[in-house]
Design an enzyme around this catalytic site. Structure first.
Site, short mmCIF file in Angstrom:
data_model
loop_
_atom_site.label_atom_id
_atom_site.label_comp_id
_atom_site.label_asym_id
_atom_site.label_seq_id
_atom_site.Cartn_x
_atom_site.Cartn_y
_atom_site.Cartn_z
N HIS A 1 34.33 31.53 58.13
CA HIS A 1 32.79 31.50 58.00
C HIS A 1 32.70 30.40 57.28
CE1 HIS A 1 34.48 33.13 53.87
NE2 HIS A 1 33.19 33.37 53.41
N HIS B 1 31.02 30.31 54.04
CA HIS B 1 30.44 30.31 52.55
C HIS B 1 30.25 28.72 51.94
CE1 HIS B 1 29.57 35.22 52.57
NE2 HIS B 1 28.14 33.95 52.63
N ASP C 1 31.68 28.47 49.21
CA ASP C 1 33.39 28.18 48.53
C ASP C 1 34.25 27.50 49.04
OD1 ASP C 1 33.09 30.76 49.04
OD2 ASP C 1 34.59 31.51 47.74
N HIS C 2 34.38 28.56 50.80
CA HIS C 2 35.08 27.67 51.76
C HIS C 2 34.13 26.67 52.24
CE1 HIS C 2 36.76 32.01 51.62
NE2 HIS C 2 35.57 32.07 50.56
N HIS D 1 31.89 40.01 57.57
CA HIS D 1 31.79 39.41 56.22
C HIS D 1 30.16 39.66 55.59
CE1 HIS D 1 32.52 38.12 52.36
NE2 HIS D 1 32.22 36.46 52.75
N ASP E 1 37.56 36.11 53.67
CA ASP E 1 37.10 37.08 53.19
C ASP E 1 36.87 37.95 54.19
OD1 ASP E 1 37.23 35.17 51.68
OD2 ASP E 1 35.25 34.92 51.33
N HIS F 1 42.26 34.80 47.61
CA HIS F 1 41.15 34.41 47.15
C HIS F 1 40.71 35.83 45.73
CE1 HIS F 1 36.50 35.00 47.93
NE2 HIS F 1 36.54 34.49 48.69
ZN ZN Z 1 32.45 34.62 51.52
ZN ZN Z 2 35.11 33.33 49.27
#
Ligand code: ZN
Ligand code: ZN
Length: 331
Positions: free
Chosen positions: A61, A63, A65-66, A140, A211, A269
């Site tokens: 996805h 976000h 942090d990814h 998510h 996530d 995670h």
């Molecule tokens: Zn996320």
């Molecule tokens: Zn994450």
């Protein structure tokens, strides 16, 4: 056989022990980078795996942090002639964010590397004769998130003794039978594949989920997997926080593993507020075959064999040729 190497196992922000989300899935000549949190480049180097053929990137996805590490990775790749392009697979929103990131990195329209953006949807993402990657939806926080199922196709072994007895000559005719086609011998006799193929042997299956905000809708997707990797950001003590932010507790992840009858569960995670021990202590009473991934853990999945785990930092690099890229980056 599948090898899954965790490059970053922290949630949201890095810790001294854990980098931001990224993992590598290796299968024969295939290499998939799954997610690319900030700092992933250096984690790849430290893993000893090297950058070669690391051009297929799957995003769970969008976000930050990814995906933030993609900017640095593209910048580095842009300076190397050995890498022609990057193929990025993800949801529409994730790809949009990556495009915006690349605009910042390279300026409008000036990417020094060809970047392919491939929107994905549930179904088969790619396959060859013996392997397939399937994509499925994950809930998510409305991010159009996805999970990935890496599957070896089942195969039927060729029974040489039977073929000899039937007078099937060696060569292309045997390959025809293996691929399931009826053949005719020189004397006109038809040979059906069932006459020379043994019972089907199932292939290994590894399911990777990043996530996720709930697990009840994932049971079917992960059923019977040899390994399920899934987030466990929180413990049950903070169940409400987990629900509010669309994340899972260790108990929920373990529940999924049990309900779906998987063989092994690997949790990643992990929020900085927990130790691996706390996550493990919550999950194992529900699902005993649980592991908490650390950065640089490699999990090897072979059908009918116990799961193997090793630290890749102790393994000499298998891509020594990458060191020729110089620039001091691979010292
Ligand atoms: Zn996320
Ligand atoms: Zn994450």
């Amino acid at each position: 056989m599948f090898e899954l190497i965790f490059l970053g196992t922290s949630a949201s922000a890095p810790s001294t022990q854990r980098g931001l989300p990224a993992a590598l899935l290796l299968h024969r000549e295939y290499r998939f980078l799954i997610d690319c949190g900030e700092g992933t480049q250096r984690q790849i180097l430290r893993s000893g795996v090297g950058f070669k053929r690391l051009d297929r990137i799957l995003l769970t996805h969008g976000h930050l942090d990814h995906i933030l590490g993609l900017g640095g990775l593209a910048s580095t790749f842009g300076r190397w002639e050995a890498i022609e392009g990057m193929e990025i697979y993800g949801g529409v929103w994730a790809l949009q964010r990556v495009r915006e990131l690349m605009r910042v990195v390279f300026g409008a329209g000036e990417a020094r590397i060809r970047i392919g953006y491939h929107p994905i949807a549930p179904g088969v993402l790619m396959e060859d004769d013996v392997f397939r990657v399937r994509v499925f939806a994950v809930d998510h926080r409305g991010t159009e998130a996805f999970g990935f199922s890496f599957e070896e196709k089942e195969r039927r072994p060729f029974l040489v003794d039977k073929a000899e007895a039937l007078g099937v000559p060696a060569g292309p005719i045997r390959r025809e039978l293996v691929s399931g086609r009826v053949v005719h011998l020189a004397d006109g006799r038809p040979i059906h594949p069932d006459e020379v193929l043994g019972p089907a042997i199932p292939g290994a299956r590894l399911v990777f989920i990043g996530d996720a905000g709930r697990v009840d809708d994932l049971v079917e997707q992960v059923a019977g997997a040899d390994l399920l990797a899934i987030e466990a950001t929180y413990t049950a003590e903070e169940q409400e926080v987990a629900a509010a932010f669309g994340h899972l507790t260790a108990s929920q992840a373990a529940w999924l593993a049990r309900e779906a009858g998987v063989k092994n569960l690997v949790l990643h995670h992990i929020s900085r507020r927990y130790t691996s021990r706390q996550i493990l202590d919550e999950a194992t009473p529900i699902f005993p075959d649980t592991h908490v991934a650390r950065d640089f853990d490699l999990f090897r999945v072979v059908k009918q064999r116990p799961l193997e785990r090793e630290d890749v930092r102790e393994r000499p690099g298998d891509e020594g040729g990458d060191r020729r890229h110089g620039d001091g980056v691979t010292q």
